[in-house]
Design a protein around this motif. Structure first.
Motif, mmCIF file in Angstrom:
data_model
loop_
_atom_site.group_PDB
_atom_site.id
_atom_site.type_symbol
_atom_site.label_atom_id
_atom_site.label_comp_id
_atom_site.label_asym_id
_atom_site.label_seq_id
_atom_site.Cartn_x
_atom_site.Cartn_y
_atom_site.Cartn_z
ATOM 1 N N SER A 15 0.824 -1.207 0.000
ATOM 2 C CA SER A 15 0.000 0.000 0.000
ATOM 3 C C SER A 15 0.860 1.258 0.000
ATOM 4 O O SER A 15 1.901 1.309 0.676
ATOM 5 N N PRO A 16 0.433 2.293 -0.710
ATOM 6 C CA PRO A 16 1.165 3.561 -0.642
ATOM 7 C C PRO A 16 1.086 4.204 0.744
ATOM 8 O O PRO A 16 1.845 5.124 1.040
ATOM 9 N N HIS A 17 0.176 3.697 1.589
ATOM 10 C CA HIS A 17 0.015 4.257 2.928
ATOM 11 C C HIS A 17 0.748 3.441 3.994
ATOM 12 O O HIS A 17 0.685 3.778 5.176
ATOM 13 N N HIS A 18 1.442 2.389 3.556
ATOM 14 C CA HIS A 18 2.066 1.506 4.533
ATOM 15 C C HIS A 18 3.094 2.232 5.391
ATOM 16 O O HIS A 18 3.157 2.037 6.607
ATOM 17 N N ARG A 19 3.889 3.077 4.768
ATOM 18 C CA ARG A 19 4.937 3.760 5.527
ATOM 19 C C ARG A 19 4.328 4.643 6.608
ATOM 20 O O ARG A 19 4.824 4.694 7.739
ATOM 21 N N VAL A 20 3.244 5.338 6.270
ATOM 22 C CA VAL A 20 2.588 6.196 7.259
ATOM 23 C C VAL A 20 2.035 5.361 8.403
ATOM 24 O O VAL A 20 2.239 5.674 9.578
#
Length: 360
Positions: free
Chosen positions: A111-116
């Motif tokens: 997910s592009p939100h995984h880091r957040v």
């Protein structure tokens, strides 16, 4: 046991994002009814058209289930949707059932939100309103919007009721009216703007990915109850308050109140609220107590006082909330009762929204 039927689509009755309601004629010579309403989730089975042959699960219809009283379209045998094996996501929901589906989880590695979300650990004091019934959602939003229009509210959906978010017709209407920003589906529920594994990452995604000012946590439509203290899917509202507190949010308990329910255990403050908030919720929360009028209002305040040993009781004025509820773009209904038939239920939920708005 599952009751299987085959049928043919006679007509499309109505549709909303993610779902189509159909009139279907039985085609297998089975028991009545010869015609019935059926619901198809388009992301799972495709979009049926008149004349299509459909495979149906009629279990809920056959036992006369209220909210879930549809035949459910399991497949279009002659016209299945294109294969989706190459689609994004590895998070499986409705796991190990015949209709398990793969989605892209906001908290998974691709997910592009995984880091957040990998590093997110705090809600920064965001108010989180927990309610035990989906029908409270529009009323909570009415209370927020009445006092703080433009507040960005995200619905965090639990999996105690309907698993597909598309079963709710009110959610897209609330979004279109600007009262609701987004939906996050958690646990086994699916179909939200974001998908997460737990209510904890659902709340974190609401705050850090979707920019929520307030989150509202309820199960989807179609709760499950057994007439017992603990055998009710909405007990998870207490766990939602625990999650909000663990993550540094401001937990707000929405009381389930009724002046019209014929069952004594739900008159005034429902026994489910007393269980979810008095026994399940271990973290301290604000309990929004609506200042309803007359003898009934005094009864509600007396019943809610039992929660004061564990939580902070906040008395909330209800002036202006009737107009806010009447102005909602969706039809209010709880256990089959309208705003006119059970005003106290919706005013109590709107009061919780009003208190959440006051915390901003």
């Amino acid at each position: 046991m599952i009751t299987w039927r085959s049928g043919k689509v006679r007509s499309v009755l109505r549709s909303w994002p993610g779902a189509v309601e159909l009139e279907v004629a039985a085609a297998d010579g089975g028991a009545p009814p010869a015609e019935c309403r059926a619901l198809a989730y388009t992301d799972l089975v495709g979009r049926p058209e008149p004349g299509d042959r459909v495979l149906l699960n009629t279990t809920a219809l056959d036992i006369g289930l209220g909210t879930g009283g549809y035949a459910m379209v399991v497949a279009l045998p002659d016209r299945p949707p294109s294969a989706g094996a190459d689609g994004p996501g590895h998070l499986v929901k409705a796991r190990y059932t015949p209709l398990q589906t793969t989605v892209l989880g906001a908290d998974e590695q691709d997910s592009p939100h995984h880091r957040v979300l990998r590093d997110a650990d705090d809600l920064g004091g965001m108010p989180v309103v927990a309610a035990d019934l989906h029908s409270a959602l529009p009323a909570v939003l009415a209370g927020i919007g009445r006092d703080r229009p433009g507040t960005r509210v995200v619905y965090v959906m639990l999996d105690g009721g309907a698993l597909p978010a598309a079963f709710s017709r009110s959610v897209p209407e609330l979004r279109a009216a600007g009262l609701l920003a987004s939906t996050v589906t958690t646990g086994q529920s699916f179909g939200g703007d974001l998908e997460t594994v737990t209510v904890h990452t659902g709340l974190l995604a609401a705050r850090h990915v979707l920019g929520a000012d307030v989150a509202v946590v309820t199960q989807g439509p179609g709760n499950l109850g057994t007439g017992t203290r603990w055998g009710f899917s909405g007990v998870a509202a207490g766990e939602a308050l625990n999650a909000a507190a663990a993550l540094g949010g401001r937990p707000v308990a929405c009381l389930r109140v009724s002046e019209a329910d014929p069952r004594a255990r739900h008159r005034g403050v429902s026994h489910h609220s007393l269980t979810a908030y008095g026994r399940v919720a271990l973290a301290r929360a604000d309990v929004a107590v609506p200042l309803l009028e007359g003898v009934f209002g005094a009864e509600v305040r007396a019943q809610a006082s039992a929660l004061g040993a564990r939580h902070r009781l906040v008395e909330v004025a209800v002036d202006g909330l009737d107009a806010a509820l009447a102005g909602l773009p969706v039809r209010l209904s709880t256990m089959g009762r309208s705003l006119r038939e059970d005003r106290a239920c919706f005013v109590a939920a709107a009061a919780a929204g009003r208190h959440a708005a006051a915390l901003l």
